[in-house]
Design an enzyme around this catalytic site. Structure first.
Site, short mmCIF file in Angstrom:
data_model
loop_
_atom_site.label_atom_id
_atom_site.label_comp_id
_atom_site.label_asym_id
_atom_site.label_seq_id
_atom_site.Cartn_x
_atom_site.Cartn_y
_atom_site.Cartn_z
N TYR A 174 -15.05 -11.29 0.73
CA TYR A 174 -15.77 -9.71 0.34
C TYR A 174 -17.16 -9.96 -0.27
O TYR A 174 -18.01 -9.12 0.03
CB TYR A 174 -14.80 -8.72 -0.23
CG TYR A 174 -13.62 -8.35 0.58
CD1 TYR A 174 -14.09 -7.34 1.52
CD2 TYR A 174 -12.49 -9.11 0.42
CE1 TYR A 174 -13.07 -6.65 2.28
CE2 TYR A 174 -11.48 -8.44 1.27
CZ TYR A 174 -11.84 -7.32 2.15
OH TYR A 174 -10.87 -6.87 3.00
N ARG A 195 0.58 -1.25 0.06
CA ARG A 195 0.06 0.09 -0.14
C ARG A 195 0.84 1.23 0.05
O ARG A 195 0.52 2.16 0.63
CB ARG A 195 -0.97 -0.06 1.10
CG ARG A 195 -1.91 -1.12 1.16
CD ARG A 195 -3.15 -0.78 0.69
NE ARG A 195 -4.19 -1.92 0.82
CZ ARG A 195 -5.44 -1.64 1.22
NH1 ARG A 195 -5.44 -0.48 1.86
NH2 ARG A 195 -6.20 -2.69 1.52
N ARG A 249 -3.18 6.76 1.45
CA ARG A 249 -3.72 7.89 2.35
C ARG A 249 -2.59 8.49 3.16
O ARG A 249 -2.77 9.64 3.79
CB ARG A 249 -4.96 7.50 3.22
CG ARG A 249 -6.01 7.44 2.49
CD ARG A 249 -7.12 6.65 3.01
NE ARG A 249 -6.80 5.25 3.17
CZ ARG A 249 -7.34 4.44 4.03
NH1 ARG A 249 -8.43 4.50 4.32
NH2 ARG A 249 -6.82 3.11 4.15
N ASP A 300 -7.17 -2.23 -6.91
CA ASP A 300 -7.69 -2.81 -5.68
C ASP A 300 -7.91 -4.41 -6.12
O ASP A 300 -8.16 -4.67 -7.18
CB ASP A 300 -8.88 -1.94 -5.13
CG ASP A 300 -9.22 -2.42 -3.70
OD1 ASP A 300 -8.38 -1.99 -2.74
OD2 ASP A 300 -9.92 -3.39 -3.49
N ARG A 334 -6.78 12.03 -4.71
CA ARG A 334 -8.22 11.51 -4.65
C ARG A 334 -9.21 12.57 -4.61
O ARG A 334 -10.21 12.20 -5.44
CB ARG A 334 -8.00 10.51 -3.50
CG ARG A 334 -9.37 9.45 -3.46
CD ARG A 334 -9.30 8.98 -1.90
NE ARG A 334 -9.76 9.79 -0.90
CZ ARG A 334 -9.70 9.66 0.10
NH1 ARG A 334 -9.50 8.26 0.55
NH2 ARG A 334 -9.67 10.35 1.16
#
Ligand code: CP3
Length: 351
Positions: free
Chosen positions: A153, A26, A30, A76, A39
């Site tokens: 998921y 990652r 963020r 992703d 973003r």
């Protein structure tokens, strides 16, 4: 083309390297102010993923700041279920959500493997563009979720819970779950082969939730990872990230992968003894250590990891994705500590 002797590719083949190569799971995300600004510019996370120019910009951002030895395409793992029509939404602070989670055998039978050239074109375009922009500086990693992690998921419909529903589904309707896993294995293999055809030089499978399975790990997760790897165009190395699956390292090492990404709970010296000399190991600093903002403590934690595995065949990384609250200055200190730690010919120190 990236030179075949790039330090990451050599380490993945367990060939000698002057130091451990390093990248961060990652690494685009963020914790970087420039990512947050990008973003905002895109409007939301999925638009960022689906706009190749912006996804490539996110891919390159961490490389402009830090001396990283790999790029990973910004995307992703949930792109496949999204392309299957489950209706992915990514709400800020909430994590992923599917409008149409899978709850029945009929729902599973109605699914089709997406054609990556059509439904996942935006990822392939981003891979191709990123390769061009990288211009051979560092290898580009493509990735996908493992069949089991994607199934979790898709059945839960959201992340963040205990995943009781998917475990129950696997145990009560194993035939349906296997049908889903076989379809996902086919989809993931086609998707990764398409990424390889468009320029990915390494591919990685994220099996974030295999560790939930305990004794059923092989049956529901690893066997389907092996099926994916078996169908891959094997011109590129394959890394399997196996979170909370330290108990299964021997069988993971036999699934056909070139490297295992290990979590922070696994001792690298121990892992090396268990998997033998032909599989590379990637990891495994606990991402929480970066949050303490204590440079001396961080540097000694990095040294302990590098000393526990004197190479060859080690790629430095975190044991899981970098946390959004991480101070980028600590990332620089971590990478500096890796770079100034030469590969020494000493026996591994126990963790
Ligand atoms: O490593 C990289 O820099 C490449 C990009 C990447 C993302 N997700 C971007 C992302 C990669 C490799 C992933 C993998 C991924 N996605 C995994 C496996 C790895 C792991 O961490 O276990 C999983 C389980 C997911 C699913 C997912 N995506 C979740 C649970 C979430 C929300 C929680 C979270 O971490 O934010 C996402 C969203 C996501 N994927 C973000 C990023 C940068 C944050 C979205 C935002 O910007 O708001």
């Amino acid at each position: 083309m990236t030179a075949n002797h790039h330090i990451l590719l050599r380490a993945l083949r367990c060939q000698p390297t002057e130091r451990a190569p390093a990248w961060i799971m990652r690494q685009a995300g963020r914790y970087l102010p420039e990512y947050r600004a990008l973003r905002r510019r895109a409007g939301d996370f999925l638009t960022l993923c689906k706009t190749p120019e912006l996804a490539v910009e996110a891919t390159l951002q961490p490389l402009r700041r830090f001396p990283l030895d790999a790029a990973i395409i910004f995307s992703d793992i949930l792109t496949i279920p999204d392309a299957m029509g489950l209706g992915l939404r990514m709400e800020e602070g909430e994590g992923p959500r599917f409008a149409k989670p899978l709850r029945s055998d009929a729902g599973i039978r109605a699914l089709r493997a997406p054609d990556p050239e059509r439904g996942l074109r935006y990822v392939l375009d981003a891979v191709q563009l990123a390769r061009r922009e990288l211009n051979g500086s560092v290898p580009l990693i493509g990735f996908a979720g493992s069949p089991w992690t994607l199934a979790v998921y898709m059945v839960e419909g959201a992340g963040g819970g205990e995943f009781a529903r998917s475990l129950k589904f696997a145990r009560e309707q194993p035939q349906s779950m296997r049908r889903l896993l076989r379809l996902l294995a086919e989809s993931v293999a086609e998707y990764l082969n398409a990424q390889i055809a468009h320029g990915a030089e390494v591919v990685m499978l994220f099996d974030t939730w295999g560790g939930l399975l305990g004794g059923d790990y092989e049956k529901f997760s690893l066997d389907h990872i092996a099926a994916v790897i078996n169908s891959l165009d094997r011109t590129v190395p394959v890394i399997v990230f196996a979170k909370d699956a330290g108990a299964h390292l021997e069988s993971i090492a036999a699934c056909g992968c070139d490297a295992i990404g290990v979590d922070a709970g696994t001792c690298l010296a121990d892992a090396r003894r268990r998997v033998g000399g032909r599989i590379a190991l990637q990891g495994n600093l606990a991402p929480e250590i970066l949050l303490r903002n204590n440079a001396a403590e961080l540097e000694s934690a990095v040294r302990a990891i590098l000393d526990s595995h004197p190479a060859p065949g080690h790629i430095f990384n975190l044991g899981h994705g970098i946390l959004p609250a991480t101070n980028p200055e600590m990332v620089q200190k971590m990478l500096d500590a890796v770079r100034c730690h030469p590969t020494l010919a000493h026996p591994p120190t126990p963790c």
